[in-house]
Every structure is written in structure tokens, then in C-alpha cells.
Design a protein around this motif. Sequence first.
Motif, PDB file in Angstrom:
ATOM      1  N   ARG A 466      89.678  52.020  25.940  1.00 49.21           N
ATOM      2  CA  ARG A 466      88.303  52.341  26.371  1.00 49.21           C
ATOM      3  C   ARG A 466      88.244  52.531  27.880  1.00 49.21           C
ATOM      4  NH1 ARG A 466      84.340  49.064  22.162  1.00 49.21           N
ATOM      5  NH2 ARG A 466      85.921  48.785  20.548  1.00 49.21           N
ATOM      6  N   ALA A 470      87.377  56.144  29.634  1.00 50.99           N
ATOM      7  CA  ALA A 470      86.173  56.129  30.474  1.00 50.99           C
ATOM      8  C   ALA A 470      86.491  56.572  31.893  1.00 50.99           C
ATOM      9  CB  ALA A 470      85.563  54.728  30.473  1.00 50.99           C
ATOM     10  N   VAL A 474      84.763  59.947  33.767  1.00 59.14           N
ATOM     11  CA  VAL A 474      83.860  59.867  34.922  1.00 59.14           C
ATOM     12  C   VAL A 474      84.563  60.164  36.240  1.00 59.14           C
ATOM     13  CG1 VAL A 474      82.375  58.223  33.726  1.00 59.14           C
ATOM     14  CG2 VAL A 474      84.137  57.376  35.263  1.00 59.14           C
ATOM     15  N   TRP A 481      78.600  58.984  33.477  1.00 60.07           N
ATOM     16  CA  TRP A 481      78.961  57.874  32.601  1.00 60.07           C
ATOM     17  C   TRP A 481      78.011  57.761  31.414  1.00 60.07           C
ATOM     18  CZ3 TRP A 481      75.302  54.088  31.905  1.00 60.07           C
ATOM     19  CH2 TRP A 481      74.292  53.996  32.874  1.00 60.07           C
ATOM     20  N   GLN A 482      76.763  58.205  31.585  1.00 56.86           N
ATOM     21  CA  GLN A 482      75.812  58.129  30.475  1.00 56.86           C
ATOM     22  C   GLN A 482      76.260  58.968  29.288  1.00 56.86           C
ATOM     23  OE1 GLN A 482      75.031  58.724  33.680  1.00 56.86           O
ATOM     24  NE2 GLN A 482      73.055  57.819  34.282  1.00 56.86           N
ATOM     25  N   GLY A 484      79.412  59.468  28.324  1.00 53.95           N
ATOM     26  CA  GLY A 484      80.403  58.674  27.602  1.00 53.95           C
ATOM     27  C   GLY A 484      79.786  57.505  26.870  1.00 53.95           C
ATOM     28  N   ALA A 485      78.814  56.840  27.501  1.00 56.48           N
ATOM     29  CA  ALA A 485      78.150  55.709  26.853  1.00 56.48           C
ATOM     30  C   ALA A 485      77.458  56.148  25.568  1.00 56.48           C
ATOM     31  CB  ALA A 485      77.144  55.081  27.808  1.00 56.48           C
ATOM     32  N   ASN A 500      78.305  47.967  26.051  1.00 60.05           N
ATOM     33  CA  ASN A 500      78.516  49.377  26.351  1.00 60.05           C
ATOM     34  C   ASN A 500      78.040  49.710  27.761  1.00 60.05           C
ATOM     35  OD1 ASN A 500      79.545  51.836  25.225  1.00 60.05           O
ATOM     36  ND2 ASN A 500      77.464  52.607  25.060  1.00 60.05           N
ATOM     37  N   THR A 501      76.874  49.189  28.122  1.00 55.60           N
ATOM     38  CA  THR A 501      76.316  49.457  29.454  1.00 55.60           C
ATOM     39  C   THR A 501      77.188  48.842  30.546  1.00 55.60           C
ATOM     40  OG1 THR A 501      74.075  49.551  28.545  1.00 55.60           O
ATOM     41  CG2 THR A 501      74.285  49.147  30.910  1.00 55.60           C
ATOM     42  N   TRP A 504      80.680  50.863  30.841  1.00 58.13           N
ATOM     43  CA  TRP A 504      80.623  52.178  31.472  1.00 58.13           C
ATOM     44  C   TRP A 504      80.206  52.088  32.934  1.00 58.13           C
ATOM     45  CZ3 TRP A 504      82.654  56.665  30.151  1.00 58.13           C
ATOM     46  CH2 TRP A 504      83.100  56.818  28.843  1.00 58.13           C
ATOM     47  N   GLN A 505      79.247  51.226  33.256  1.00 56.69           N
ATOM     48  CA  GLN A 505      78.875  51.088  34.665  1.00 56.69           C
ATOM     49  C   GLN A 505      79.994  50.420  35.460  1.00 56.69           C
ATOM     50  OE1 GLN A 505      75.149  50.102  36.164  1.00 56.69           O
ATOM     51  NE2 GLN A 505      73.954  51.062  34.544  1.00 56.69           N
ATOM     52  N   THR A 507      83.232  50.844  34.949  1.00 55.57           N
ATOM     53  CA  THR A 507      84.220  51.887  35.202  1.00 55.57           C
ATOM     54  C   THR A 507      83.716  52.887  36.235  1.00 55.57           C
ATOM     55  OG1 THR A 507      85.006  51.662  32.927  1.00 55.57           O
ATOM     56  CG2 THR A 507      85.654  53.635  34.112  1.00 55.57           C
TER      57      THR A 507
END
Length: 627
Positions: A466, A470, A474, A481-482, A484-485, A500-501, A504-505, A507
Motif C-alpha cells: 500500500r 501510494a 502521489v 492523494w484523494q 488513490g484514497a 485510509n485517510t 494516504w495523507q 504518504t
Amino acid sequence: MPDAERTQGTDVHEPGEWPARSRHARRRNPGGRMTAGMAKKESVRRGPAGREATVVWLRQDLRLSDHPALAWAVERGGPIIPVYIWSPEEEGPWAPGAVARAALAVILEGLERELLARGSRLVLRRGPAGEALLDLAREARAGAVCWSRRYEPAARAQEARVERILGSEGVEARGFPGTLLVEPQELRTRAGGPYKVFTPFYRELLARHDPEPPLACPRRVAPPGRWPRGLAIEELGPVAAGVPPLPGAGSLDLTEPSAQRRLRGFLERRVAAYAEERDRLDLEGTSRLSAALHFGLISPHQVWAAARSGRTERAARSARPQRSERAARSARPARSERLARSARPGRSAQFAAPEGSAARGSAGGTARERGARTAGARIGMAGRGDALSGIDAFLRQLCWREFAHHLLHHFPHTPEEPLRPEFAAFPWIADPRRERAWREGRTGYPVVDAAMAELRSTGWMHNRARLIVASFLVKDLLIPWQVGARWFWETLADADLADNTLGWQWTAGCGADAAPFFRIFNPSLQGRRFDPRGDYVRRFVPELAAIPAAHIHAPWEAPAGVLAAARVRLGRDYPRPIVDHGEARERALEALEAVDAGAGRQREAPEAPGRTPDAGRGLRRSRRRRP
């Protein structure tokens, strides 16, 4: 949970006596005595024991053991009506994705079997939840509705609405903890605000978390005299919506008993090597409990208690160390201090976070720290790995899950917007062609494509994978990133909004305690490090199966003879890379510098209301290459 909270407000009435809340019944019969017709209706409400029925609203707590709301209903006495309400419209923009819906259908069938074994059943209804619960309470003549609290923004709004609707009709409404180790409002910084950095959060959690043993599963769940109507699972929505069968359902353990077995098996057989092997893509080194934790097939309290129990047993077995080992152990700090000191970015139950800076290894700490632990911190454990450090590392990851949910509770805007506001100006690129190649696993980078194939074929993805995919989306492609999320949300069986939030944030470098944006993973080096023999790539990208390990993570660098022997023609049998990683890295750093310059200009201007004083600091970094 304290006994006072379990037993408070039982509101039990003697047979033949109307409870005070039954205003309408008293108007129909001012004398307060029940007629024969009323007594017949009341038998449905109270059941054989003569007590009011209780509705247990099941949500992301789809189990029977360690369930405070269900335990309260059992202690309250009387019939219990378990209900699941399908209400995706109340989840806002984050209604369950396609694969999560398929997983839910499997889970509800398993929960029905568990309830039937205890003399009960599961009632299925459609939402909105407030109206559905009120209708059910009226039909069952229930005096109370209870549930386990959730912490997503839409779920909290849903609970508030349910409380208003039930309260207006005099039905007792009660929420219980049941999905986290500690309630979000219970952990605060000294300044009174929420934690944004994991290490101090982790220390405070260790200091505050002193759980009671998990609650036992009730032997029997008392049924009502007559069951209210309910929908068949095919009518509920998840299956009726045309969701395909869940890929890899058996490997995800989507029942409460199988989740418990997986936890036991992990603690007995694999936890000793967890700290060293959890990032290996080619090994079964993780617990794979993320889906079970998300849907509540197992509680974090149960995981914590089982791991701590295993740690105590293993420590007791080694209670007679050699003298040198005893001396080394006596020099070590207390457990809570040691765990807090060694806390570092880890992984949540759903989405991993990398292990500290580039100078740190996958086992945690600098080379000197790892050597010190190896030489002086072991306490007589035999076999591969250190079971005690493996359990401690595993528990840290459970705390990362906790951190993710606390952050979402305090910053409900973060599923859509960056926590660090300066990243709202990041120059992302809309590139539908490359985005599609990423989704389909056709990027030309084998470890990225293998990870996306794993997701497509199993509904799950390894934590390290993951991170890799990710970072590629990005940073190599500069796609928001949104995007991918949202794709993870639609395709993961364990899709969890908080995890998940955070993932991604983290990364993208725009969240709490995030990795700096300049740390850009080289997918080829990541593959060589965490899939050294290429077994993971061969499993999910079979067209590369015959390429030797030395070239499998960068086939475009392989000699023509090697490709010919493996029958791989780049551009035909397997795609060439859609982007040059070196060039993509430079482009990403230039974009970062633009954000850094904008943040610097903002710092020179008067601080905006509600803006953190340190917003935007520390963006600019060296361009030296990192893996």
C-alpha cells in the motif's frame, strides 16, 4: 467498562405495571390496569420474563463477544432484538465501497448463524436509521435501543439524529464504547487539544489504557415472543446492488470464530518474527486482521488482551535467564517507558506507515540500536525472532489504528482535505491515462503492478505494498492523494475511513505525523528489498515468472537474452515504465518547492484565525536520493 455503567438505567418494571413512559397507553386506559388485549400485546414487548425488550443496533461491531452494548442488554433483562440497518445514504460521500459491500454480505450471514446458535436471529432493515429503529421499537414494544459508538463524521451525525428521534418518543437511547481502546475525548495534550504526533499519543495511551478483561460471549440471547418482520439479506442492498462475489473471502476470515482463530494462530506461530518480517511482501508476516477489526468481528480489546497474555506467558517461560542476560535485563527501562521510547511511525491495521527515517531498518531503530537490542535485550527466548519484541511491535500497530480514529474524530474534514492547509495549493496533475494504468496494474513497475493485481484478485493488499503504490501515485505521477484514497475505498474489503485517510495523507506528507514529501520511494529498490526473490511479483504478475530475481524488479534493465529466455517482450507482454522514476522524482521535488515558497509567503503575512503557528514549516529538504 465500570459495573456502574453496565447496570445504570435498567428501567425494569414489574409484570402488570405500565412504565411511566407509556403516556399513550395511560390515555387509553386511565386506571393503569392492563386489559386482556393489552396483556397480549405486552407479552410481545416483555417476553416470558415480563421485562421490556431491548433493540441492539449492530453497526461496525458485528460480533457477540466483548460487546458492551449487547452485555448491557443482557443484564437489563427481557427479550433482545439484534438489528442491522443498511443505510448507505447516511454515510455521506463514504458509503461502503463495492468490495466492502460484498464482505458485509458474507459477514451478516455468519452473524446470523452465530445468533441462531444462541436462540436468537438477526433482523435486517433499511434506513434511515432513526426511523427504522423507531419503527422496530414500536413493533417490538421495546423500551431501549443501544449500540456501539462510531467516530466517522457521518456516523456521529447519524447517532445524534437517532437519539433525537428515539428520545422524542420516550425510548431510551444509549451508545457504548466498543470499537476503540480509548474514547477520543479521553486523550488530550497538556494544552487541552488533540494529539497530532504519534509518539506522545502513544505514550499517553500506554499510561491511560488499563483495560478490563474482554467481556464473554453470552450463552443465550433471549428472543422475543414474536419476531418483528425483517428483510432477507438479498433484499437488504449489499447483494441486491449487484456486487460480485467477494474475491479471496476465505483468506480474510469474515466470521467471528475464524477471526479469533486467525488471531490465535498469528500469536502462536508468527508473532516471533513479526518485527523482522511484517514488511516482507513474499512472506505471511502480518496478522491480516484488518477486515475483522474494521467490521468489528474482533475488538481491539480482545486483540490487546490476547497479545498481552501471550507476552506474559512467554516472559514467564524465560523467568530464569542466564546471569549476563539477567544483568542486561535489569538495565532496561520499564516496559511502558521502553515501548514509548521505541515508538516510531508504524502501520495502522489498514494502511502502513513507513518505519521512520531512511537510516532506520525494517526491524526498527538505527543499526546501533538494533545491535544493542539483539545483544542485550533478549531474555532467553529460543527460536527464530524475538517473540516479546514481536508482540510489542504488533501492539504498536494497534495503537496506530487508534491514532487514526482519534485524528478523524477531531479533524472530520480530513477525508477530503489535507490536515496541513498549505498542501491545498500543491500543484497536482490530472492524468487520466496514467491514473488508469495505475488502477489496472499496468505501470511497468513490477512491484506496483503486483500490488494492484493483489488488490484486484483478493480484495486486500499487503501493508508495505500500500505504501509503495501510494507513493508512486502521489509522487511519481503527481496525482492527488484523494484519487488513490477513493480507489482503495472502492476496492478494499477492509476499507476504513480513518485508516485510509491517515495512510494516504501520511504518504502525501500532508497529514498528522506524516512522512516528508521529499521521501519518495524508488519502486524497483522497494521491490528488491521487500521481495528479494521476486516471489510476490511472480504470484501476481505471472507474465514475469521466468525472469530471474536479479532482473524481475526492473525488467527494462535486463539483457535482451534474459528477456528472450523468459519470453517477455517489453511493450507487448509486459508494459514499459509509464514514467522514468528519476525524472518523476525531480518533478515532485520542484512541485514541493513551489508549495514551500507559498507557505513561506503565508508565514510572513498575519496569521489566519485558527491556523496553527507552525503551519508550512519544514517543507524544503535536500534533493539527495532516497530509496
